[in-house]
Motif scaffolding. Structure first.
Motif: not given
Length: 90
Positions: A35-36, A41-42
């Motif tokens: 998740v990190a 990246t987003t």
């Protein structure tokens, strides 16, 4: 009860805790890392985004390995209680 027996009992207890916690903590660590990386990246910096996937994975691991965890704790407890008479005699 001498110091050697106490060390053996404590080593067994620490090992039991390690064996029971490591699958849950390892899965939570892996999901948190994924998740990190996704957040990095987003550029989504929502703090609550990591909570739900970790909670679902932890519940899934407990559902899958719960019977093994309970059997392991049961075996350790039975072993511990069976040692009480021998410890009382010495």
């Amino acid at each position: 009860m001498d110091i050697g027996q106490i060390v053996v009992l404590m080593r067994g207890a620490v090992w039991q805790v390690f064996m029971l916690c490591s699958p849950v903590l390892g899965a939570a660590l892996l999901v948190g890392l994924i998740v990190a990386i996704f957040q990095a990246t987003t550029s989504i910096q929502e703090q609550t985004l990591t909570f739900l996937p970790k909670m679902l994975v932890i519940l899934g691991i407990i559902a899958l390995l719960g019977s093994w965890m309970l059997a392991s704790m049961r075996g350790y407890t039975i072993n511990l209680f069976s040692m009480i008479p021998a410890l009382a005699q010495s």
